[in-house]
Write a protein that holds these residues in place. Structure first.
Motif, short mmCIF file in Angstrom:
data_model
loop_
_atom_site.label_atom_id
_atom_site.label_comp_id
_atom_site.label_asym_id
_atom_site.label_seq_id
_atom_site.Cartn_x
_atom_site.Cartn_y
_atom_site.Cartn_z
N CYS A 187 0.84 -1.20 0.00
CA CYS A 187 0.00 0.00 0.00
C CYS A 187 0.88 1.25 0.00
CB CYS A 187 -0.93 0.01 1.20
SG CYS A 187 -1.90 1.54 1.25
N CYS A 227 -7.97 0.58 -1.74
CA CYS A 227 -7.40 -0.19 -0.63
C CYS A 227 -8.20 0.10 0.63
CB CYS A 227 -5.93 0.20 -0.44
SG CYS A 227 -5.15 -0.55 1.01
N CYS A 229 -6.94 -0.83 3.84
CA CYS A 229 -6.08 -1.05 5.00
C CYS A 229 -6.42 0.00 6.07
CB CYS A 229 -4.61 -0.97 4.58
SG CYS A 229 -4.01 0.71 4.30
N CYS A 232 -5.86 3.55 4.72
CA CYS A 232 -6.75 3.94 3.61
C CYS A 232 -8.21 4.02 4.04
CB CYS A 232 -6.58 2.98 2.44
SG CYS A 232 -4.96 3.11 1.67
ZN LIG Z 1 -3.94 1.10 2.05
#
Ligand SMILES: [Zn+2]
Length: 757
Positions: A187, A227, A229, A232
């Motif tokens: 990422c 994304c 995560c 994000c």
């Molecule tokens: Zn991310």
């Protein structure tokens, strides 16, 4: 030669804006006879003088990369440390006269004995310093070295230690490579980019003398990451204008940080990264252009999805819009691009050469690229002589390929945010919507042989727009209030504009406006939501005698013209030229007639305000032309551009065939580049043959006080006769194989007519 009128009447698309020769001569020799404002038909075009030449500048000044003319890359595989013949590799690129080569550091696999944690050694490395050997071999031969990294993927041990480095799906699961499922996607908002990439860069700087650093695989090209995560998840949703701003901030902040790390060892070093995607680039190109030292157009070849032959020169026009003379190279894949594509197999020489020629014609440096070096230096060596011969030819003419500025008087606003974020109208939500719009107008501009530039929507300052007689806004849906204001000022200063469909209907946040942001400029007003096509698209009814206006030039024996697939209905205007016949049933044919045949809804609205001419198309005419090839739309677009331009041209090229034309001011003088697209494979597959074109007559009006010394054809490698007088330069290129460059050498500060035969 067909007259223009005959050419349009017969419907032949020869590609040439074929004009009666006598009228061209008259117009060129009598420039004081400017086109009348309301002439009943389009007059022969007016050659207008090019601007005064730029002051002399020293070619040796400026950063080293600006003097790079050829770039070579063997993209190294994990196997190469065991099989590649490093001497043969270095000899080849040296023989090609490459100024710089890429050598892989990577980040996915180390090509040297890296000590950075999780920089996994390739399984054939066996303790070798492959990167060091290649770098030394290149340097020994006088070539510079780009340290190539790839921060986009890593292995399970890194994932186990740093789960926060991974891109995540919405359900929290890790995103893996679709081809090699052991590799996870990293990422760009994670500490992988903050910690791991700088560690690799600093290790390289500590061990080797490289000239600069490059990352492949990041930032993404033509799309935004998605994304979920931990980092994000706190960002705005991917694909939104707010996410795009966060994305740009992160990319540019990392870019600057990496650039500073590159310079820790050597002030002339710098960092650069993947930057292709042409009009749909992911990073804001205005900001990137101000940051960048090397634009790496990773735009390697045509694809099944995007098969138009001009994919590379389109990229070059985009670079020219944002680089202000900085260096750009476009990567040509000598291997087989497409789907499926063979990474270790050559493509046709004709296609490779065309892509390299588009690179040169559009002002970038050619860059040849092949993947892997099995059995010493490739099992398939067919690409090598093709590239070497081409590079060798360019080296004989370097002076003419270093461009200073484009000669063009049309600016096409590229609308990067619209390209990236606008999903198409509610009636046609397709990912390719804006790409098709772009190609439709591009095709029309090529067939009309117009000299045009792209203009970035964030670069609409008056000093940048002053060179353009007209701006074209092909469905530039997203425009901020400020951008609308800049366009308003451009019109007030006398500039002409053509716009279509949903242009300015959204602001920079994709928030719809109640009416077009440019409604007042064009005298149009939205009467309702976009209307699509279910069966027959709408038609455009010709409301006035065809002699009433130049946009009707060439149309006869019909009351109707093609409309477009989608339109935003407009409120009635006084004396419309074209009105909408609403769409109706296509099948069954029994019902294929218009229940409503006459309306007051305008299909086009024209306006004159001082020296400015304005044209608004209610429909998505550019895209519909691309989808259908309907020549009513082509001729309507062509006639309209010629009308708003007062038919002014800075360079004219007349002759048969579909060509792409570029004209540049160069240090020695000027260069007119002609790319021959008259080929069965211009829109499918690869070029398989060269189909030479007949004579192309070139005419251009140089600035006062310029003396012409020579006109050379660089591909044919011969000088040709020319005529020069009253600033008018005329010559004929007898034939164009796949590509020709007419290089004009001039001396400034003298003024006299001369003829060389
Ligand atoms: Zn991310």
């Amino acid at each position: 030669m067909l007259s223009r009128r005959k050419f349009l009447k017969t419907g032949l698309t020869t590609g040439a804006a074929a004009l009666p020769l006598a009228s061209v001569l008259d117009a060129a020799q009598q420039p004081e006879q400017h086109a009348a404002n309301s002439a009943p038909s389009i007059p022969a075009y007016q050659l207008v003088a090019m601007p005064a030449r730029l002051p002399h500048s020293d070619n040796a000044a400026g950063p080293w990369q600006n003097r790079v003319r050829r770039v070579g890359q063997t993209n190294m595989t994990e196997h190469d440390p065991a099989v590649m013949n490093v001497e043969e590799w270095a000899d080849y690129w040296h023989a090609c006269k490459a100024d710089v080569v890429f050598v892989s550091v990577t980040g996915i696999l180390a090509f040297y004995p890296s000590k950075v944690p999780f920089h996994k050694h390739g399984k054939f490395l066996n303790g070798r310093d492959f990167f060091g050997r290649c770098t030394a071999a290149a340097k020994m031969r006088g070539m510079r070295v780009v340290a190539r990294m790839s921060p986009d993927l890593n292995w399970p041990d890194a994932l186990a230690a740093h789960p926060e480095w991974a891109m995540r799906h919405e359900d929290g699961s890790v995103q893996f490579s679709t081809e090699e499922p052991r590799l996870f996607k990293t990422c760009m908002f994670s500490t992988y980019m903050d910690d791991y990439v700088p560690a690799v860069m600093r290790e390289i700087n500590s061990l080797y003398g490289v000239d600069c650093f490059y990352t492949n695989g990041w930032p993404p090209i033509g799309m935004l990451p998605e994304c979920f995560c931990a980092v994000c998840s706190k960002l705005p949703a991917s694909g939104t204008p707010a996410y795009w701003r966060a994305f740009n901030d992160r990319v540019l902040s990392l870019w600057k940080r990496y650039d500073a790390i590159a310079k820790e060892k050597n002030a002339d070093s710098f960092f650069f990264a993947n930057s292709g995607g042409n009009v749909r680039a992911s990073v804001n190109l205005d900001q990137l252009g101000k940051t960048i030292a090397w634009f790496q157009a990773d735009n390697q070849g045509r694809t099944y999805d995007d098969p138009a032959v001009w994919g590379c020169s389109l990229q070059g026009r985009v670079c020219n819009a944002v680089l202000d003379g900085k260096f750009a190279a476009n990567v040509t894949a000598a291997y087989s691009t497409g789907t499926p594509g063979w990474r270790n197999l050559s493509k046709t020489p004709e296609e490779t050469r065309m892509w390299l020629s588009e690179t040169l014609a559009s002002g970038m440096a050619p860059y040849n690229h092949f993947v892997g070096a099995e059995k010493g230096f490739c099992e398939d060596r067919r690409w090598q002589k093709v590239g070497e011969d081409y590079f060798d030819w360019t080296a004989r003419h370097d002076a003419h390929f270093a461009v200073r500025r484009s000669v063009a008087n049309i600016g096409v606003v590229m609308g990067q945010s619209t390209q990236l974020l606008y999903p198409g109208p509610a009636t046609a939500r397709v990912r390719t919507y804006m790409r098709e719009t772009t190609h439709g107008l591009y095709d029309a501009l090529l067939r009309g042989r117009f000299a045009f530039d792209y203009v970035h929507e964030d670069r609409l300052e008056p000093e940048r727009l002053a060179k353009y007689r007209a701006l074209l806004l092909p469905n530039i849906a997203m425009l901020s209030d400020r951008q609308c204001q800049q366009l308003r000022a451009y019109v007030r200063s006398g500039g002409s504009v053509v716009a279509s469909f949903e242009t300015s209907l959204y602001d920079e946040d994709l928030k719809p406006r109640p009416d077009f942001g440019l409604a007042d400029v064009f005298g149009v007003s939205r009467a309702g939501d976009a209307i699509g096509t279910n069966g027959n698209p709408y038609y455009a009814r010709i409301e006035r005698p065809q002699s009433a206006h130049p946009i009707f030039e060439g149309f006869s024996d019909t009351n109707w013209l093609a409309g477009a697939q989608n339109r935003v209905p407009l409120k009635p205007v006084a004396d419309p030229l074209l009105t909408v016949v609403p769409g109706f049933v296509r099948y069954p044919p029994e019902l294929a007639y218009p229940p409503v045949s006459e309306t007051s809804e305008p299909a086009v609205v024209l306006r004159e305000a001082g020296a400015s001419r304005l044209a608004w198309f209610a429909g998505d005419v550019e895209r519909t032309y691309w989808l259908t090839g309907h020549t009513d739309l082509l001729h309507l677009i062509d006639n309209t551009i010629r009308w708003v331009m007062y038919d002014e041209r800075m360079v004219s090229v007349e002759g048969p065939g579909l060509i792409e034309m570029f004209c540049w001011e160069t240090r020695p003088g000027y260069a007119v580049h002609l790319l021959n697209y008259s080929n069965a494979n211009a829109f499918h597959g690869w070029m398989q043959s060269v189909e030479p074109l007949g004579p192309q007559r070139v005419r251009m009006k140089l600035p006062a006080g310029v003396h012409v010394q020579a006109v050379q054809l660089l591909r044919a490698e011969t000088s040709i006769p020319f005529k020069y007088g009253h600033q008018l330069l005329q010559f004929t290129i007898p034939s164009v194989a796949d590509y020709e460059v007419a290089a004009i050498t001039v001396v400034s500060g003298m003024s006299s007519a001369n003829t060389q035969t």
